[in-house]
Each structure stands twice: as structure tokens, then as C-alpha cells.
Design a protein around this motif. Structure first.
Motif, PDB file in Angstrom:
ATOM      1  N   GLU A 133    -107.598 -22.987 164.824  1.00  0.00           N
ATOM      2  CA  GLU A 133    -107.731 -21.514 164.367  1.00  0.00           C
ATOM      3  C   GLU A 133    -109.013 -21.301 164.046  1.00  0.00           C
ATOM      4  OE1 GLU A 133    -106.692 -18.869 160.337  1.00  0.00           O
ATOM      5  OE2 GLU A 133    -107.538 -20.930 160.436  1.00  0.00           O
ATOM      6  N   ALA A 134    -109.843 -22.083 163.803  1.00  0.00           N
ATOM      7  CA  ALA A 134    -111.450 -21.695 163.431  1.00  0.00           C
ATOM      8  C   ALA A 134    -112.022 -21.653 164.762  1.00  0.00           C
ATOM      9  CB  ALA A 134    -112.036 -23.074 162.607  1.00  0.00           C
ATOM     10  N   MET A 135    -111.742 -22.249 165.612  1.00  0.00           N
ATOM     11  CA  MET A 135    -112.426 -22.416 166.929  1.00  0.00           C
ATOM     12  C   MET A 135    -111.791 -21.086 167.746  1.00  0.00           C
ATOM     13  SD  MET A 135    -112.251 -25.265 169.914  1.00  0.00           S
ATOM     14  CE  MET A 135    -113.048 -25.038 171.411  1.00  0.00           C
ATOM     15  N   GLN A 136    -110.725 -20.394 167.446  1.00  0.00           N
ATOM     16  CA  GLN A 136    -110.327 -19.438 168.265  1.00  0.00           C
ATOM     17  C   GLN A 136    -110.713 -18.201 167.639  1.00  0.00           C
ATOM     18  OE1 GLN A 136    -106.070 -19.471 168.031  1.00  0.00           O
ATOM     19  NE2 GLN A 136    -105.891 -20.750 170.059  1.00  0.00           N
ATOM     20  N   LEU A 238     -92.763 -25.834 167.253  1.00  0.00           N
ATOM     21  CA  LEU A 238     -94.461 -25.536 167.074  1.00  0.00           C
ATOM     22  C   LEU A 238     -95.332 -25.372 168.283  1.00  0.00           C
ATOM     23  CD1 LEU A 238     -96.129 -25.871 164.917  1.00  0.00           C
ATOM     24  CD2 LEU A 238     -96.712 -28.091 165.162  1.00  0.00           C
ATOM     25  N   LEU A 239     -95.195 -25.735 169.417  1.00  0.00           N
ATOM     26  CA  LEU A 239     -95.648 -25.496 170.586  1.00  0.00           C
ATOM     27  C   LEU A 239     -95.165 -24.291 171.457  1.00  0.00           C
ATOM     28  CD1 LEU A 239     -96.093 -28.964 172.247  1.00  0.00           C
ATOM     29  CD2 LEU A 239     -97.671 -27.704 170.614  1.00  0.00           C
ATOM     30  N   GLY A 240     -93.839 -23.899 171.244  1.00  0.00           N
ATOM     31  CA  GLY A 240     -93.217 -22.743 171.989  1.00  0.00           C
ATOM     32  C   GLY A 240     -92.834 -21.617 171.166  1.00  0.00           C
ATOM     33  N   SER A 241     -92.374 -21.646 169.861  1.00  0.00           N
ATOM     34  CA  SER A 241     -91.803 -20.380 169.517  1.00  0.00           C
ATOM     35  C   SER A 241     -92.073 -20.195 168.062  1.00  0.00           C
ATOM     36  CB  SER A 241     -90.243 -20.422 169.768  1.00  0.00           C
ATOM     37  OG  SER A 241     -89.629 -21.634 168.932  1.00  0.00           O
ATOM     38  N   GLN A 242     -92.675 -21.099 167.445  1.00  0.00           N
ATOM     39  CA  GLN A 242     -93.081 -20.898 165.893  1.00  0.00           C
ATOM     40  C   GLN A 242     -93.990 -19.803 165.855  1.00  0.00           C
ATOM     41  OE1 GLN A 242     -92.766 -24.458 163.572  1.00  0.00           O
ATOM     42  NE2 GLN A 242     -93.935 -23.589 161.931  1.00  0.00           N
ATOM     43  N   ILE A 256    -100.950 -18.668 158.474  1.00  0.00           N
ATOM     44  CA  ILE A 256    -101.530 -18.383 159.449  1.00  0.00           C
ATOM     45  C   ILE A 256    -100.992 -17.990 160.637  1.00  0.00           C
ATOM     46  CG2 ILE A 256    -103.534 -19.382 158.565  1.00  0.00           C
ATOM     47  CD1 ILE A 256    -103.441 -21.596 160.863  1.00  0.00           C
ATOM     48  N   PRO A 257    -101.129 -17.321 161.757  1.00  0.00           N
ATOM     49  CA  PRO A 257    -100.724 -17.226 163.146  1.00  0.00           C
ATOM     50  C   PRO A 257    -100.671 -18.534 163.744  1.00  0.00           C
ATOM     51  CG  PRO A 257    -102.036 -15.394 162.744  1.00  0.00           C
ATOM     52  CD  PRO A 257    -102.071 -16.131 161.583  1.00  0.00           C
ATOM     53  N   ASN A 258     -99.743 -18.911 164.376  1.00  0.00           N
ATOM     54  CA  ASN A 258     -99.606 -20.360 165.091  1.00  0.00           C
ATOM     55  C   ASN A 258    -100.584 -20.140 166.191  1.00  0.00           C
ATOM     56  OD1 ASN A 258     -99.026 -22.798 166.276  1.00  0.00           O
ATOM     57  ND2 ASN A 258     -96.897 -22.619 166.374  1.00  0.00           N
ATOM     58  N   PRO A 259    -101.638 -21.038 165.942  1.00  0.00           N
ATOM     59  CA  PRO A 259    -102.875 -21.090 167.233  1.00  0.00           C
ATOM     60  C   PRO A 259    -102.227 -21.773 168.406  1.00  0.00           C
ATOM     61  CG  PRO A 259    -103.468 -22.949 165.529  1.00  0.00           C
ATOM     62  CD  PRO A 259    -102.025 -22.086 164.926  1.00  0.00           C
ATOM     63  N   PRO A 370    -103.359 -23.017 174.484  1.00  0.00           N
ATOM     64  CA  PRO A 370    -103.741 -24.214 174.331  1.00  0.00           C
ATOM     65  C   PRO A 370    -102.845 -25.138 174.621  1.00  0.00           C
ATOM     66  CG  PRO A 370    -102.812 -22.899 172.426  1.00  0.00           C
ATOM     67  CD  PRO A 370    -103.275 -21.944 173.495  1.00  0.00           C
ATOM     68  N   ILE A 371    -101.693 -25.068 174.970  1.00  0.00           N
ATOM     69  CA  ILE A 371    -100.804 -25.914 175.290  1.00  0.00           C
ATOM     70  C   ILE A 371    -101.164 -26.670 176.536  1.00  0.00           C
ATOM     71  CG2 ILE A 371     -99.259 -24.664 176.864  1.00  0.00           C
ATOM     72  CD1 ILE A 371     -96.848 -26.156 175.822  1.00  0.00           C
ATOM     73  N   PHE A 372    -101.987 -26.033 177.490  1.00  0.00           N
ATOM     74  CA  PHE A 372    -102.407 -26.652 178.670  1.00  0.00           C
ATOM     75  C   PHE A 372    -103.401 -27.618 178.635  1.00  0.00           C
ATOM     76  CE2 PHE A 372     -99.604 -23.251 180.325  1.00  0.00           C
ATOM     77  CZ  PHE A 372     -99.066 -23.880 181.309  1.00  0.00           C
ATOM     78  N   TRP A 373    -104.028 -27.585 177.508  1.00  0.00           N
ATOM     79  CA  TRP A 373    -105.094 -28.560 177.020  1.00  0.00           C
ATOM     80  C   TRP A 373    -104.355 -30.093 176.814  1.00  0.00           C
ATOM     81  CZ3 TRP A 373    -108.553 -26.433 172.591  1.00  0.00           C
ATOM     82  CH2 TRP A 373    -109.565 -25.209 173.023  1.00  0.00           C
TER      83      TRP A 373
END
Length: 379
Positions: A133-136, A238-242, A256-259, A370-373
């Protein structure tokens, strides 16, 4: 002189004469080399010599050079604070030198973990989400911002580290090239380096005591995890819909919004993406509908439909392909064999299944997600 007289001449033992003549010089040379090497080690150890090239000459094995300190709990993590900059960090700070991509070099060798195992490590997951989140949230003009780091891969096309991309319309990533797999190694190392440093800085801000110690230890365990879509292609919530997550920041628990689900541009400009509908979308999307809404259910449907095929393709590629120029990329050595597969082709399919029009149509915006990292860690 007859033959007999010639053969009766005393034989000269040339090997003994040679050794007697050169032995003193050889011993003197060895002594001089040992003396110079010992002197060099002493000078390096006492920091008399600081130039890295000279250090590599007098101490080629790095025996006298201090190794990067392990980040242990209870110690300051910021190398700037403890006054012991790693040589890469020192070179980095001497602007206007270019950015040095060294990967994480402060906590030893760590095994990359499957996302499911990574997510069970509560402290590490919490610090990872806070760090991302901080990086974004960094200014998009900052070279270490999420926006600029993601842009190295593809759109929005920006030069990075003083170099232009391979092509003005593709960014730096070398598609259809034998360099495709290896190019992603330093790219991921750079992401780890920047995100890992952000997580370390955050860990030092927690209240002193057991809480700070826990998060310092968690930061010491960090490496980017991988998403093993070949064994289970369904995205965890956590990766897809949250949409939101509750995390513990240094100031306390906050939601926070899920980064991991989406990145919102700040600010957004239609110039980032030259084609519609990309120039209308103010955040990253997955399998978007015509109104620009992500559809995580469609993502999982697409992944489930291709699960068996993906697994078989990976197995066959690893088991039977013997030529790296074919294995590595979709150029397929001239394209003569339609049955040939590649790491890049499988990689591209995952991009399309998850992102749909939001990633692979017209322009490559995939690294903005970010999922593609995690996906690239698996490739």
C-alpha cells in the motif's frame, strides 16, 4: 670425435641445474605475493582502501570485506541509520549514478514461498500488504513508485533509470525473444529490493518492544511469493475479490483498500494508455465488463476451464523440450512446428485469463496488477 668418445661424455643433469638457478627467484616471488595479499587484506579491513576496483584486486575473494549484516530482530533495519551501508546501497546513494538493482541482500538466502504458505504467516502478510500500500501511495513521478516500477514492464510507457524502452509501444519486456525468461529475473529482483526496503522501514516504526520485534523478524523473512496456478488456478479471495483488508500499521489497526486487487492511478491521465477503453479506466481491472467493472467470478471460471490444459502444458514443456530457444519464448525458432510450446506462451495465457481486455488486448498493462508479480515468480 668418434661416436664412442661422444657417448662417453658426462651427462648434464639439466633439471637439477634449472631448479638450483630458479628456486630462489620462485621463493622470492611467492613471498612477495603473499606479503602483498596480506597487506591488501589489512588495508581493506581497516578501510584504508575504499575504491571497489582496488578492493577486488587486493582482496579478490572478499575475505576481508565485511558481509552484509543479517537483519535480526531488535536491531535497526535501515542501513542509513546504523551507518553500515552495503556497497550497493553506498553506490546507489552517490547520485546521479543510475539505480543499482541488487535484489534483497541484507538477510541471507531465503526460499521463495507458495502464496498459500506465505499468507498463513500472519505477520509477514500484514507487513507485505502495508508495504505494498505504501509503495502504491508514492508519487507517480518517483522512480521507486508502484506506477513507475510497473511501467518498466509495459504500459504506461516511461523511460526508467535513464534508458528508453525496447520499443516506444512495448516498454522494456522482450517478448518473442530468448531473453524473455531471464529478463524477468532482474525485474523481479528490483521489485523485491524496493518493496523489501519499504517493509523494513515500516517495521522500524512499530512501537518498541515485542510488536516491533515481530515485524522486524517478518521483514527478515520476506521474498516475493509465487502463485502456483498449475496446481490450483483458483484465486483466493484476498487476491481476487476481497475489496478491503484490515491491517496493523504502526499507529494501530486500520481498514484499507486491498492493494492486491486493484491499483488506482493518482492522478490518472488518458495519455497513459493511447487506446480505448484503457484511456477511460482510472484503476486496474480484471476481466472488466463494458462499464469498467472487474469480474472476479469470470476470472475463476476462465482459470477453471483451462486448469487441466495448463497443467499438461507445463508438464510436457518441462519433460520433453530440450532446446532453450524454443522452451523460453514464443518465436518458436522460426515457427516451423505448430506443436511447439513455450514458457512465454503459457505465461501469456495466464495474463489473458486473469486480465481479459484489461491486460493483454492492444497494450500490455499486466504489470500494473500486483498478482502478476506473483505470476512472474512462478514463471
Amino acid at each position: 670425435m668418434d661416436v664412442k668418445a661422444f657417448t662417453d661424455l658426462p651427462k648434464v643433469r639439466t633439471s637439477r641445474l634449472y631448479s638450483r638457478r630458479w628456486l630462489p627467484a620462485l621463493l622470492a616471488s611467492v613471498c612477495m605475493i603473499v606479503t602483498l595479499f596480506a597487506l591488501g587484506k589489512l588495508m581493506v579491513a581497516n578501510k584504508v582502501i575504499r575504491n571497489e576496483r582496488l578492493m577486488s584486486l587486493v582482496d579478490p575473494l572478499g575475505i576481508a570485506t565485511t558481509t552484509p549484516e543479517r537483519f535480526d530482530a531488535g536491531t535497526k533495519v535501515s542501513s542509513a541509520e546504523n551507518g553500515k551501508l552495503h556497497k550497493m546501497d553506498k553506490r546507489q546513494s552517490q547520485g546521479p549514478a543510475r539505480y543499482v538493482s541488487s535484489g534483497i541482500n541484507w538477510n541471507g538466502i531465503r526460499q521463495r514461498r507458495n502464496w498459500n504458505d506465505f499468507a498463513r504467516d500472519a505477520d509477514l502478510l500484514n507487513l507485505f500488504l502495508c508495504g505494498l500500500e505504501a509503495m502504491q501511495a508514492k508519487d507517480q513521478n518517483n522512480a521507486e513508485s508502484y506506477f513507475r516500477i510497473a511501467g518498466i514492464h509495459g504500459a504506461p510507457y516511461r523511460s526508467w533509470n535513464g534508458q528508453g524502452g525496447v520499443n516506444a509501444n512495448t516498454g522494456y519486456c522482450p517478448h518473442a525473444s530468448i531473453l524473455f525468461p531471464t529478463w524477468h529475473r532482474p525485474y523481479l529482483a528490483t521489485i523485491e529490493q524496493i518493496l523489501g526496503r519499504t517493509m523494513r522501514d515500516l517495521a522500524n516504526r512499530y512501537p518498541a518492544g515485542s510488536v516491533r520485534t515481530r515485524y522486524q523478524q517478518a521483514a527478515n523473512r520476506f521474498r516475493l511469493p509465487y502463485w502456483d496456478w498449475a496446481s490450483n488456478a483458483q484465486l483466493p479471495a484476498l487476491l481476487g475479490s476481497q475489496a478491503t483488508v484490515t491491517v496493523q500499521k504502526p499507529q494501530g489497526f486500520v481498514t484499507i483498500p486491498n492493494p492486491m486487487v486493484s491499483y488506482a492511478f493518482h492522478p490518472f491521465s488518458s495519455s497513459f494508455f493511447p487506446f480505448t477503453p484503457f484511456n477511460r479506466w482510472t484503476r486496474t481491472l480484471r476481466q472488466p465488463d463494458t462499464n469498467g467493472n472487474s469480474r472476479p467470478a469470470v476470472v475463476n471460471q476462465q482459470l477453471a476451464a483451462n486448469q487441466v490444459s495448463l497443467r499438461n502444458r507445463v508438464f510436457n514443456l518441462l519433460s520433453y523440450q530440450r532446446q532453450f530457444n524454443i522452451f523460453s519464448n514464443k518465436a518458436w525458432n522460426g515457427g516451423n512446428d505448430g506443436n511447439q510450446d513455450s514458457v512465454e506462451s503459457i505465461h501469456d495465457l495466464i495474463h489473458g485469463l486473469v486480465g481479459g481486455e484489461g491486460h493483454m488486448a492492444v497494450v500490455d498493462t499486466s504489470a500494473m496488477d500486483p498478482i502478476f508479480w506473483l505470476h512472474h515468480c512462478n514463471v
